[in-house]
Design a protein around this motif. Sequence first.
Motif, PDB file in Angstrom:
ATOM      1  N   PRO A 270      45.270  37.977  42.390  1.00 10.55           N
ATOM      2  CA  PRO A 270      44.621  37.209  41.412  1.00 10.55           C
ATOM      3  C   PRO A 270      45.862  36.200  41.603  1.00 10.55           C
ATOM      4  CG  PRO A 270      44.352  38.548  39.901  1.00 10.55           C
ATOM      5  CD  PRO A 270      44.794  38.676  40.700  1.00 10.55           C
ATOM      6  N   SER A 271      45.247  34.691  42.007  1.00  8.31           N
ATOM      7  CA  SER A 271      45.921  33.245  41.797  1.00  8.31           C
ATOM      8  C   SER A 271      44.505  32.565  40.943  1.00  8.31           C
ATOM      9  CB  SER A 271      46.691  33.217  43.006  1.00  8.31           C
ATOM     10  OG  SER A 271      47.458  32.022  42.341  1.00  8.31           O
ATOM     11  N   LEU A 272      44.887  31.689  39.588  1.00  9.01           N
ATOM     12  CA  LEU A 272      43.952  30.977  38.636  1.00  9.01           C
ATOM     13  C   LEU A 272      43.676  29.281  39.889  1.00  9.01           C
ATOM     14  CD1 LEU A 272      41.178  30.837  37.393  1.00  9.01           C
ATOM     15  CD2 LEU A 272      42.631  30.265  35.796  1.00  9.01           C
ATOM     16  N   SER A 273      43.069  29.063  40.823  1.00  4.03           N
ATOM     17  CA  SER A 273      43.045  27.612  40.652  1.00  4.03           C
ATOM     18  C   SER A 273      43.664  26.490  39.729  1.00  4.03           C
ATOM     19  CB  SER A 273      41.850  27.113  41.710  1.00  4.03           C
ATOM     20  OG  SER A 273      40.744  27.153  40.938  1.00  4.03           O
ATOM     21  N   PRO A 274      43.658  25.262  39.997  1.00  2.00           N
ATOM     22  CA  PRO A 274      44.730  24.323  38.728  1.00  2.00           C
ATOM     23  C   PRO A 274      43.088  23.859  38.252  1.00  2.00           C
ATOM     24  CG  PRO A 274      45.756  23.449  40.852  1.00  2.00           C
ATOM     25  CD  PRO A 274      44.876  25.200  41.176  1.00  2.00           C
ATOM     26  N   ASP A 275      42.652  23.579  38.828  1.00  2.16           N
ATOM     27  CA  ASP A 275      41.048  23.354  37.958  1.00  2.16           C
ATOM     28  C   ASP A 275      40.471  24.447  37.020  1.00  2.16           C
ATOM     29  OD1 ASP A 275      39.453  25.279  40.057  1.00  2.16           O
ATOM     30  OD2 ASP A 275      39.142  22.671  41.238  1.00  2.16           O
ATOM     31  N   GLY A 276      41.415  26.215  37.888  1.00  5.02           N
ATOM     32  CA  GLY A 276      40.247  27.153  36.494  1.00  5.02           C
ATOM     33  C   GLY A 276      38.827  27.708  37.118  1.00  5.02           C
ATOM     34  N   ARG A 278      38.340  29.074  40.203  1.00  2.00           N
ATOM     35  CA  ARG A 278      37.962  30.144  41.296  1.00  2.00           C
ATOM     36  C   ARG A 278      40.027  30.941  41.326  1.00  2.00           C
ATOM     37  NH1 ARG A 278      39.250  25.383  45.913  1.00  2.00           N
ATOM     38  NH2 ARG A 278      39.425  24.255  44.110  1.00  2.00           N
ATOM     39  N   ILE A 279      39.580  32.038  42.498  1.00  2.00           N
ATOM     40  CA  ILE A 279      40.623  33.142  42.174  1.00  2.00           C
ATOM     41  C   ILE A 279      41.491  33.247  44.216  1.00  2.00           C
ATOM     42  CG2 ILE A 279      41.346  34.925  42.155  1.00  2.00           C
ATOM     43  CD1 ILE A 279      41.293  33.825  39.409  1.00  2.00           C
ATOM     44  N   ALA A 280      42.306  32.761  44.262  1.00  2.00           N
ATOM     45  CA  ALA A 280      42.458  33.458  45.676  1.00  2.00           C
ATOM     46  C   ALA A 280      42.893  34.882  45.496  1.00  2.00           C
ATOM     47  CB  ALA A 280      44.027  32.464  45.812  1.00  2.00           C
ATOM     48  N   TYR A 281      43.113  36.009  46.460  1.00  2.00           N
ATOM     49  CA  TYR A 281      43.437  36.857  46.180  1.00  2.00           C
ATOM     50  C   TYR A 281      43.375  37.589  47.237  1.00  2.00           C
ATOM     51  CZ  TYR A 281      38.502  38.033  46.672  1.00  2.00           C
ATOM     52  OH  TYR A 281      36.664  37.795  47.777  1.00  2.00           O
ATOM     53  N   LYS A 282      43.956  38.933  47.459  1.00  2.00           N
ATOM     54  CA  LYS A 282      43.841  39.890  48.399  1.00  2.00           C
ATOM     55  C   LYS A 282      43.214  40.373  49.167  1.00  2.00           C
ATOM     56  CE  LYS A 282      47.263  42.191  47.686  1.00  2.00           C
ATOM     57  NZ  LYS A 282      48.674  43.174  47.790  1.00  2.00           N
ATOM     58  N   LYS A 283      42.419  40.831  50.005  1.00  2.00           N
ATOM     59  CA  LYS A 283      40.790  41.371  49.489  1.00  2.00           C
ATOM     60  C   LYS A 283      40.886  42.614  50.845  1.00  2.00           C
ATOM     61  CE  LYS A 283      36.475  42.382  50.439  1.00  2.00           C
ATOM     62  NZ  LYS A 283      34.749  40.718  50.428  1.00  2.00           N
ATOM     63  N   ARG A 284      41.047  44.002  50.264  1.00  2.00           N
ATOM     64  CA  ARG A 284      40.717  45.109  51.295  1.00  2.00           C
ATOM     65  C   ARG A 284      39.980  45.319  51.941  1.00  2.00           C
ATOM     66  NH1 ARG A 284      44.774  49.288  50.412  1.00  2.00           N
ATOM     67  NH2 ARG A 284      46.229  49.299  48.886  1.00  2.00           N
ATOM     68  N   TRP A 321      48.272  28.319  44.172  1.00  2.00           N
ATOM     69  CA  TRP A 321      47.798  27.383  45.063  1.00  2.00           C
ATOM     70  C   TRP A 321      48.914  25.598  44.673  1.00  2.00           C
ATOM     71  CZ3 TRP A 321      42.419  26.724  45.246  1.00  2.00           C
ATOM     72  CH2 TRP A 321      41.616  28.236  45.351  1.00  2.00           C
ATOM     73  N   SER A 322      49.058  25.377  45.705  1.00  2.00           N
ATOM     74  CA  SER A 322      49.540  23.880  46.218  1.00  2.00           C
ATOM     75  C   SER A 322      49.188  23.051  45.494  1.00  2.00           C
ATOM     76  CB  SER A 322      50.206  23.264  47.024  1.00  2.00           C
ATOM     77  OG  SER A 322      49.310  23.363  48.268  1.00  2.00           O
ATOM     78  N   ASP A 323      47.599  22.783  45.295  1.00  2.00           N
ATOM     79  CA  ASP A 323      46.523  22.248  44.440  1.00  2.00           C
ATOM     80  C   ASP A 323      45.445  22.501  44.902  1.00  2.00           C
ATOM     81  OD1 ASP A 323      45.194  21.543  47.579  1.00  2.00           O
ATOM     82  OD2 ASP A 323      46.794  19.964  47.687  1.00  2.00           O
ATOM     83  N   ASP A 324      44.243  21.917  44.562  1.00  2.00           N
ATOM     84  CA  ASP A 324      43.088  22.431  44.335  1.00  2.00           C
ATOM     85  C   ASP A 324      42.323  22.492  45.753  1.00  2.00           C
ATOM     86  OD1 ASP A 324      42.826  22.114  41.506  1.00  2.00           O
ATOM     87  OD2 ASP A 324      41.978  20.004  41.215  1.00  2.00           O
ATOM     88  N   THR A 341      51.331  28.402  54.496  1.00  2.00           N
ATOM     89  CA  THR A 341      50.104  27.203  53.828  1.00  2.00           C
ATOM     90  C   THR A 341      48.744  28.005  54.585  1.00  2.00           C
ATOM     91  OG1 THR A 341      48.945  25.326  52.836  1.00  2.00           O
ATOM     92  CG2 THR A 341      50.585  24.693  54.387  1.00  2.00           C
ATOM     93  N   VAL A 342      47.309  27.426  53.938  1.00  2.00           N
ATOM     94  CA  VAL A 342      45.904  27.353  55.099  1.00  2.00           C
ATOM     95  C   VAL A 342      45.096  26.840  53.642  1.00  2.00           C
ATOM     96  CG1 VAL A 342      45.815  29.511  53.626  1.00  2.00           C
ATOM     97  CG2 VAL A 342      44.545  28.947  56.307  1.00  2.00           C
ATOM     98  N   PRO A 343      44.092  26.166  53.891  1.00  2.00           N
ATOM     99  CA  PRO A 343      43.327  26.107  53.463  1.00  2.00           C
ATOM    100  C   PRO A 343      42.364  27.037  52.601  1.00  2.00           C
ATOM    101  CG  PRO A 343      42.873  24.597  54.725  1.00  2.00           C
ATOM    102  CD  PRO A 343      43.780  25.568  55.441  1.00  2.00           C
ATOM    103  N   ALA A 344      42.035  26.392  51.116  1.00  2.00           N
ATOM    104  CA  ALA A 344      41.299  27.735  50.621  1.00  2.00           C
ATOM    105  C   ALA A 344      39.651  27.373  51.062  1.00  2.00           C
ATOM    106  CB  ALA A 344      41.316  26.948  49.091  1.00  2.00           C
TER     107      ALA A 344
END
Length: 364
Positions: A270-276, A278-284, A321-324, A341-344
């Motif tokens: 997981p990787s928490l967004s700067p604003d706290g 959302r979580i970006a993550y790998k999903k199987r 996260w490079s930004d929100d 890079t890709v939009p969230a």
Amino acid sequence: MTAPATVDPVSDGTPEPGPDGPAPVSVRRKLLVLLVAVLLLAGVGTGAVWWAGQRADRRDQEQAGGPPVREGRVSLDGAGGRQLLLRNLAWGPHRDEIAAVPAADPDGPRTASGVKCLRFHAAAGTGICLQAEHGALDDTYHASVLDSSLHEVRRFPAPGIPTRARVSPSGHLVGWTVFVSGDSYAGTNFSTRTAIVDTRTWQFYDNLENFRLVEDGHPVQASDVNVWGVTFADDGGFYATVATGGRTHLVRGDLATRTLTTLHQNVECPSLSPDGTRIAYKKRVEGADPAAPWRLYVLDLATMAETATAEQRDIDDQALWSDDRTLLYSMPGDYGSDLWTVPADGTGAPVRLVRSAVAPAYLG
């Protein structure tokens, strides 16, 4: 009557000495000339080798498709505008060093620090650098906490191959994950060790598997628990992945109570967004190749709604996260890895941002 002294026809007329006297001046001069010639030739040879090496380094970088890399001062203090720090994979004398590049020109010329790391992250003037020590029979590893000048402040043992590293937004907490056995998350035959250090007190949480695991309000007792991929929320809380019973969970961790509380299934790195929020993550994903099972998703922590990003390739990384709105992650490249890079929010398309690089961190 005394015989006249013999004169060397090629000398300046200085009489030859007897058999036990000093070497003739002419011989000494010849030796001196020879010595100077040898030294000059050696200098020319050394210079030629150095010049050829520099040309080869530049040629290798050009062939790698990477930008020019020069040695210089790299700082974690955030001065001088927003920067992107990364592990440089461009071929040449600075390969594997942490390098800095302006965030506005991410694929431009790099400034290499001289500090080599296998995994790296930084925030608020604190860095974490996972390094190898090459032995005669085997490699060992350690985690170095770095100050803003990239000087080592403390060193901690790392009992396996480095795989993940993070620093909290305040710089007060650092965390890392290593493979104790195995070297891939794709299968089931691996074991990890995840640690956290508080840089204010140097309290060392050497194994998060010792924390109490709570699922649906009930403690979980299991011998197959693995923890990896820390991302920090604040100076006391964090998120991570816990695997047990053949399933992976997003957990919220609390250092004060030493607990891990499950929140959502099928979440890795997981990787928490700067604003706290959302979580970006790998999903199987179901039906994917078992050797390449992951896609990049984003989880809304308030609703637990999942959003698939436009990146459809297999992602084996802890995204940043490079930004929100935007995610940065590594993909295999010609010389190890490139950063994409890709939009969230699921829109857009993946774009390669940086060639020949891995382990990014934004500062400033």
